[in-house]
Design a protein around this motif. Structure first.
Motif, PDB file in Angstrom:
ATOM      1  N   ARG A 133       1.094  -1.062  -0.035  1.00  0.00           N
ATOM      2  CA  ARG A 133      -0.476   0.407  -0.388  1.00  0.00           C
ATOM      3  C   ARG A 133       0.893   1.441  -0.118  1.00  0.00           C
ATOM      4  N   VAL A 156      -3.598   4.695  -1.579  1.00  0.00           N
ATOM      5  CA  VAL A 156      -4.412   5.117  -1.044  1.00  0.00           C
ATOM      6  C   VAL A 156      -4.949   6.381  -0.630  1.00  0.00           C
ATOM      7  N   ILE A 161      -7.173   5.764   9.718  1.00  0.00           N
ATOM      8  CA  ILE A 161      -5.819   5.214   8.045  1.00  0.00           C
ATOM      9  C   ILE A 161      -5.264   4.604   8.101  1.00  0.00           C
ATOM     10  N   SER A 189      -4.382   0.735   6.388  1.00  0.00           N
ATOM     11  CA  SER A 189      -3.854   0.460   5.412  1.00  0.00           C
ATOM     12  C   SER A 189      -2.319  -0.376   6.160  1.00  0.00           C
ATOM     13  N   ILE A 206      -7.817   1.865  -2.368  1.00  0.00           N
ATOM     14  CA  ILE A 206      -8.314   1.417  -1.306  1.00  0.00           C
ATOM     15  C   ILE A 206      -8.992   3.008  -0.642  1.00  0.00           C
ATOM     16  N   TYR A 216     -11.151   5.209   1.390  1.00  0.00           N
ATOM     17  CA  TYR A 216     -11.659   5.146   2.677  1.00  0.00           C
ATOM     18  C   TYR A 216     -13.762   5.918   2.619  1.00  0.00           C
ATOM     19  N   GLY A 229     -12.783   0.800   4.632  1.00  0.00           N
ATOM     20  CA  GLY A 229     -11.220   1.093   3.440  1.00  0.00           C
ATOM     21  C   GLY A 229     -11.830  -0.189   2.441  1.00  0.00           C
ATOM     22  N   TYR A 261     -14.119  -5.301   2.756  1.00  0.00           N
ATOM     23  CA  TYR A 261     -13.420  -3.426   3.551  1.00  0.00           C
ATOM     24  C   TYR A 261     -12.209  -4.117   4.165  1.00  0.00           C
TER      25      TYR A 261
END
Length: 544
Positions: free
Chosen positions: A82, A108, A122, A126, A190, A192, A202, A391
């Motif tokens: 990520r 992200v 977050i 993530s 991803i 949110y 996410g 998610y």
């Protein structure tokens, strides 16, 4: 002469651009690296991106994606890693996004208004391997909780004078990397989305979902090859991001403005010769509120998305600006699954169900309800990976939302006998303000962290511009006192500015259910009472 798919070149050329794209990119090829490569071969020097002074052709965009992927590889980023990205609408955002998509890494995107509690969640959820942050938002990163482990690497866009975060400048692009063998079901981003009874979730968006966003949106808006798509919406949300795919798949030019300006919107649209626009919620109302000018129809805008625009706005907007607004409905988890006609035959509704998507209106047991009866909207995609896959890091939430193999939207909807769908309200407590979803749970957690607050309830009240305003009912601890402005100041720096309550009501007791839960419906139905403080009426500005 036969083309691929059994159609002649002449037959294919007569098809809408989006329909050609469906044939040109069979399921296995619905990944961004393949799409970009083929469209670069097809369109070459045609301009794809316009962002300020930046111009990227189709060929240059593919080269930038490959080169950006190489910088990520050099930094040790692998497929599936990520990459957190906190950046405004500027080319560097797309550079990082394209590199990740090319490589198979996962972007992200972070809402640039988030702070503290929301931002900490977050990062915890993530677990990014790399952070790319624009200099003005470094201060926001510094508001995360002390126990949050930030990525070991940070790339800075621009320069910040004082920061506690160790970083290096965004690397200069050089050679390009070959595209990695990415699959249509692999997660590309991803995103949110605010929850109601818990922290933000996410949404895992696969490569093919963004492909279908580009197809379904182009079909709904009647996009043609060569159109100029003009957006002022933020790239960290679905709408502006999928507009890029609309452009790439349909041979269009994508114009990205830094942000929405009611006073400058039409001048910018004229300057770019824009033909398709994107407006959500209160934006159309704000444009109508501007003083009339002789240039109101001096533009090339043929159509504009009008999701969430109040029904009474459609006709005045069309009469004044000559632009029909397209009703529609979609979510980060799904796609552009409902769309109205152009112009809308029933303004303010969700429109008609898109081909390739199934929908039902169900009761609390998931049993289908008859037309005319309100229930929860559940959806199912007919194409592989046209919807999100779940998610991130929340398997229980994923199973609950996709139970019985249907995505449960949480929206109360009615299907009329003629096939129109109408949104009624959210099944749970949810607030939408100026195009942003506000999690009542997150705001309540922030306010309840104040030592003088015993209980807090966040609920929506109607806005003069359409959508909602955030309202807070607050019960104080015995012997404590607070001014409403103290609540605003307490929230600043901890949550996004748009989530900070406009209305604050200090109450002596909360309306409760038999089992002790706050009756938010009672507070909401009471509206703006005599003891409700209005931040805007008081002239209090929120510090961003």
């Amino acid at each position: 002469m036969q083309a691929n798919g059994g159609k002649t070149v002449e037959q294919r050329s007569a098809m809408p651009a989006w329909a050609r794209a469906v044939e040109l990119f069979p399921p296995v090829d619905r990944v961004l690296s393949t799409i970009l490569t083929r469209q670069a071969e097809r369109y070459g020097d045609r301009v794809l991106l316009v962002a300020g002074e930046t111009r990227w052709t189709y060929a240059q965009t593919a080269a930038i994606a490959a080169a950006s992927a190489q910088t990520l590889i050099d930094a040790g980023i692998k497929p599936g890693d990520r990459v957190a990205l906190m950046c405004s609408n500027r080319p560097e955002f797309l550079q990082v996004y394209l590199g990740c998509a090319w490589l198979g890494a996962i972007v992200v995107p972070i809402n640039t208004a988030l702070r503290g509690f929301q931002l900490s969640h977050i990062f915890r959820n993530s677990r990014p391997a790399l952070l790319v942050v624009e200099a003005p938002f470094v201060a926001a990163i510094e508001t995360v909780d002390a126990d949050v482990e930030l990525p070991s690497q940070t790339w800075m866009i621009g320069s910040a004078t004082e920061t506690k975060i160790s970083s290096v400048p965004l690397p200069t692009l050089r050679s390009g990397a070959p595209a990695v063998a990415v699959r249509p079901g692999d997660t590309v981003a991803i995103l949110y989305t605010s929850g109601t009874t818990g922290p933000a979730k996410g949404v895992c968006c696969p490569q093919a979902q963004l492909f279908w966003w580009g197809i379904y949106s182009a079909r709904a808006l009647g996009i043609r090859e060569g159109d100029v798509l003009f957006t002022t919406l933020p790239l960290f949300h679905t709408n502006a991001l999928n507009a890029l795919y609309q452009a790439v798949l349909n041979g269009c030019t994508y114009v990205l403005e830094p942000k929405f300006s009611a006073s400058g919107f039409w001048a910018a649209a004229r300057a770019h010769n824009a033909t398709v626009g994107y407006l959500l919620g209160a934006m159309a109302s704000m444009l109508l509120a501007q003083p009339r000018t002789e240039n109101d129809t001096a533009h090339h805008l043929r159509v504009a998305l009008g999701g969430g625009v109040p029904p009474q706005i459609h006709r005045p907007f069309l009469e004044r600006f000559g632009v029909p607004l397209v009703d529609g409905y979609g979510s980060t988890e799904t796609n552009f699954v409902f769309a109205g006609s152009i112009p809308s035959d029933r303004p303010g509704t969700m429109g008609y169900l898109a081909d390739g998507v199934e929908a039902r209106i169900v009761d609390e047991h998931d049993s289908e309800l008859p037309d005319g009866q309100a229930g929860e909207l559940v959806l199912r995609a007919g194409q592989p990976f046209a919807f999100a896959t779940g998610y991130f890091g929340m398997p229980e939430k994923t199973v609950d939302a996709w139970r019985n193999l249907w995505f449960h939207s949480g929206d109360r909807v009615v299907r009329d006998c003629d096939g129109h769908y109408r949104f009624i309200d959210r099944m749970k407590d949810s607030i939408r303000r100026r195009g942003e979803n506000v999690s009542s749970w997150e705001v309540e957690q922030t306010i309840q962290s104040h030592p003088a607050v015993a209980a807090c309830a966040i609920y929506p009240l109607p806005s003069e511009l359409g959508e909602d305003e955030v309202a807070a009912a607050i019960l104080l601890e015995p012997g404590q006192s607070l001014e409403p402005v103290d609540i605003v100041r307490h929230c600043e720096g901890q949550i996004a500015y748009f989530a900070i309550p406009r209305y604050v009501r200090i109450v002596s007791q909360m309306p409760l259910t038999e089992n002790g839960k706050i009756k938010k419906g009672v507070l909401r139905d009471a509206g703006v009472t005599a003891d409700t403080w209005d931040r805007e009426a008081a002239g209090i500005r929120v510090r961003r």
